[in-house]
Every structure is written in C-alpha cells, then in structure tokens.
Design an enzyme around this catalytic site. Structure first.
Site, PDB file in Angstrom:
ATOM      1  N   SER A 131     107.640  15.010  21.707  1.00  0.00           N
ATOM      2  CA  SER A 131     107.378  16.056  20.719  1.00  0.00           C
ATOM      3  C   SER A 131     107.686  15.541  19.318  1.00  0.00           C
ATOM      4  O   SER A 131     108.584  14.707  19.134  1.00  0.00           O
ATOM      5  CB  SER A 131     108.246  17.280  21.026  1.00  0.00           C
ATOM      6  OG  SER A 131     108.237  18.199  19.955  1.00  0.00           O
TER       7      SER A 131
ATOM      8  N   TYR B  55     116.056  20.761  21.844  1.00  0.00           N
ATOM      9  CA  TYR B  55     114.801  20.316  22.451  1.00  0.00           C
ATOM     10  C   TYR B  55     114.414  18.938  21.931  1.00  0.00           C
ATOM     11  O   TYR B  55     114.070  18.031  22.697  1.00  0.00           O
ATOM     12  CB  TYR B  55     113.706  21.335  22.138  1.00  0.00           C
ATOM     13  CG  TYR B  55     112.317  20.943  22.578  1.00  0.00           C
ATOM     14  CD1 TYR B  55     111.980  20.863  23.919  1.00  0.00           C
ATOM     15  CD2 TYR B  55     111.309  20.684  21.640  1.00  0.00           C
ATOM     16  CE1 TYR B  55     110.697  20.521  24.326  1.00  0.00           C
ATOM     17  CE2 TYR B  55     110.026  20.345  22.033  1.00  0.00           C
ATOM     18  CZ  TYR B  55     109.725  20.262  23.372  1.00  0.00           C
ATOM     19  OH  TYR B  55     108.462  19.925  23.775  1.00  0.00           O
TER      20      TYR B  55
ATOM     21  N   LYS C  56     114.133  15.410  24.079  1.00  0.00           N
ATOM     22  CA  LYS C  56     112.912  14.601  24.108  1.00  0.00           C
ATOM     23  C   LYS C  56     113.176  13.186  23.573  1.00  0.00           C
ATOM     24  O   LYS C  56     112.602  12.206  24.072  1.00  0.00           O
ATOM     25  CB  LYS C  56     111.817  15.275  23.299  1.00  0.00           C
ATOM     26  CG  LYS C  56     111.176  16.471  23.999  1.00  0.00           C
ATOM     27  CD  LYS C  56     110.457  16.040  25.252  1.00  0.00           C
ATOM     28  CE  LYS C  56     109.668  17.156  25.886  1.00  0.00           C
ATOM     29  NZ  LYS C  56     108.947  16.721  27.114  1.00  0.00           N
TER      30      LYS C  56
END
Length: 319
Positions: free
Chosen positions: A122, A146, A150
């Site tokens: 991402s 998040y 990632k």
C-alpha cells in the site's frame, strides 16, 4: 500452471481471477488450475480450466498449509484488513496483515518450491517527514498501523526473495477507484462512494475539501498491472522487489469534474460535504507526490485520465 489467489473473494481477487480466466495463460504457460482462497467460499465464474475454492485464514498456519501446496506456481497474496479497521483494532491488523503474510512466506519456505509470489502492499508505507516526491528508493515511514504492517510485509518479501525461498514482487497499490459494491472499512472508501453512489442516483458524503488530492488507479488497470507483475522476470526486478504501482494524483474537485464530463451534472448534485473527525488523523498522514518510475519502466501503467476511471466503472460494474 497452478495459480492461487489468497483473497480471491474480494473485489480485486474476483476481477483478477476473471481476467486470468479470459486470457488462459500466465507467464507464457497455460493455466491448468486456479484456486480462489478466502475466509469464506469465493464466488465462482466461468473458466476454461479447473477452478476451485478453498477456505483460508492467513492468520492460521494450518489453514495456510492446506491452501498452499507444492504444485502452486504463482501465489497472489491480496488478503488483508484495511486501513481504518487496522487502526481501530491493532491486534487484528498484526494477526492478519503482519503474521498472516509471514505465515504464507513460511509455508513457501517449508515447501521449498520457490513460487512466484505477488504481494499487494500500500502507499500507506509512505508518509511523515520523508521529503516528497516519494520514489522507488524513498525510506518507508508509515504513519498508521496498517502502513507499518504492510512495510513489514515488504521487508519480508524482499528478504525471502534474497534467500531464494520465493520469487517475490510487491506493489504498493494506489487507492482503487471507482470500486463497485458496498463501502469497506478503508479510510479511503469515500473516494469511491462519492462517485459510485451518485452514478446510481444515491447520495454520498465527502468528508474532505474539494482541493484534497490523492493517488488513484482504476480496478481495471490494477488487475492488468497485477497480471504483468506476475510475469516480470526476476532478473529485471533487481534487489528491491517492492515498488509503487503507477497511479495518478487528482484533487476531489478534478475527479468530480471528470464524472460530470462523462455522466452529466446530476450525479455531482448528490454529494454532501460533512467532515468525519474520526478519519482526519489518517487523512492528514497522506501526502501524495509518488513517482512509480521502476514499475513504469517494467511496463505497468496508470490510467490516462479519471474520465477513464468513470467509464470503466460504467462499463464493468454499474449496478
């Protein structure tokens, strides 16, 4: 050729599976079997080869072991929980986004079959005080859980590839818009809903100002790039196997103008403008001048315009 899509029940997984069914080959070899794996049985579709479903919870090593076998040639690791969800529930993010990725990589290591593994990362791995533009060699500096999870996945994909345990490649997805279906728990979900719902005669709220800019890619181009990404040669990827996927930066106002150019003025009248304070800490961390030079050299592409993104939604997903 046996292909496994982990996250095969999601938007990108379903579109990717259908694209592979339409072309019939991957990496120059006919596909014999395609397995769609997810926490629930993914929907099936027509395919010219054997199409299977499998239950797979990547947080459970035994479940991963059941889904990933030594005959698997290409693995797409798409499964994840998204930004706002991972921010709300740290344990869930660590369990799925971090440990789930490690579980898949460890399974590949156990088998010793060195599959091609395509990891969807991402643009959330970038942020903070790192100067822009973000390039292929900008230091990872995520500003959300998040993004951190990632980033860890990217480092693992690089290291397992360096060790010869997988033939990995990772792509930092732009925000995918216009997404069909219902909104998910991503902080960026409104970036599809403010087009998807008005194009179908429904109201939608935009929680940011019209001059808010972001990095976008259509679902159609995302899938095309994932197919190309699996077909890249290891020697062309170099030592850094993870990179931004090409996209385009547009403001909300520019995107609404593009929708109006394609669909007329009525959809834009259905957009409301109310702030959502719970999203602001995440949105403030998004700074979006991204140069995907390496991926572009390797043949991956962005959309030519946001008008195209709107047209693709009308052609592929309306209703």
């Amino acid at each position: 050729m046996k292909v496994l899509i982990i996250g095969g029940g999601g938007l990108v997984g379903q579109k990717l599976g259908k694209a592979l069914a339409a072309r019939g080959t991957l990496r120059g070899v006919p596909i014999d079997t395609l397995v769609l794996a997810d926490v629930v049985d993914p929907p099936l579709f027509e395919a010219p080869f054997k199409l299977e479903t499998a239950r797979c919870d990547i947080a459970d090593p035994a479940s991963v072991a059941a889904a990933v076998d030594a005959d698997t040639d290409v693995i797409y690791l798409l499964a994840a929980i998204v930004s706002a969800h991972a921010e709300e529930d740290l344990d869930a993010g660590l369990r799925i986004n971090m440990m789930g990725t490690l579980n898949v990589l460890q399974r590949c290591r156990e088998l010793g079959s060195k599959p091609v593994l395509v990891f969807t990362s991402s643009i959330a791995v970038n942020g903070g005080e790192v100067p822009q533009p973000y390039t292929d060699f900008t230091a990872l500096n995520p500003q959300t859980s998040y993004g951190a999870q990632k980033a860890i996945g990217e480092l693992l994909v690089n290291d397992f590839s360096r060790r010869g345990l997988i033939d990995g490649r990772g792509f930092r997805l732009p925000t995918i818009s216009v997404r069909p279906g219902k909104p998910n728990r991503a902080a960026s979900a409104f970036m599809s809903s403010i087009f998807r719902e008005p194009l179908q005669g429904q109201n939608a709220n935009c929680p940011v100002d019209p001059d808010f800019n972001h990095y976008y890619l259509s679902p159609r181009k995302c899938v095309e790039n994932l197919v190309k990404g699996a077909e890249l040669r290891a020697e062309d990827l170099g030592l850094n196997r993870c990179m931004p996927m090409p996209g385009r930066v547009w403001t909300i106002a520019q995107m609404i103008e593009a929708m109006t150019a394609v669909a007329g003025p009525e959809p834009a009248k259905l957009i409301t403008w109310e702030k959502q304070p719970e999203l602001e800490p995440i949105l403030k961390g998004w700074r979006m001048e991204i140069h995907a030079d390496k991926a572009e050299r390797l043949g991956l592409e962005a959309d030519a315009s946001f008008e195209d993104n709107i047209r693709y939604f009308l052609e592929d997903d309306l209703g």
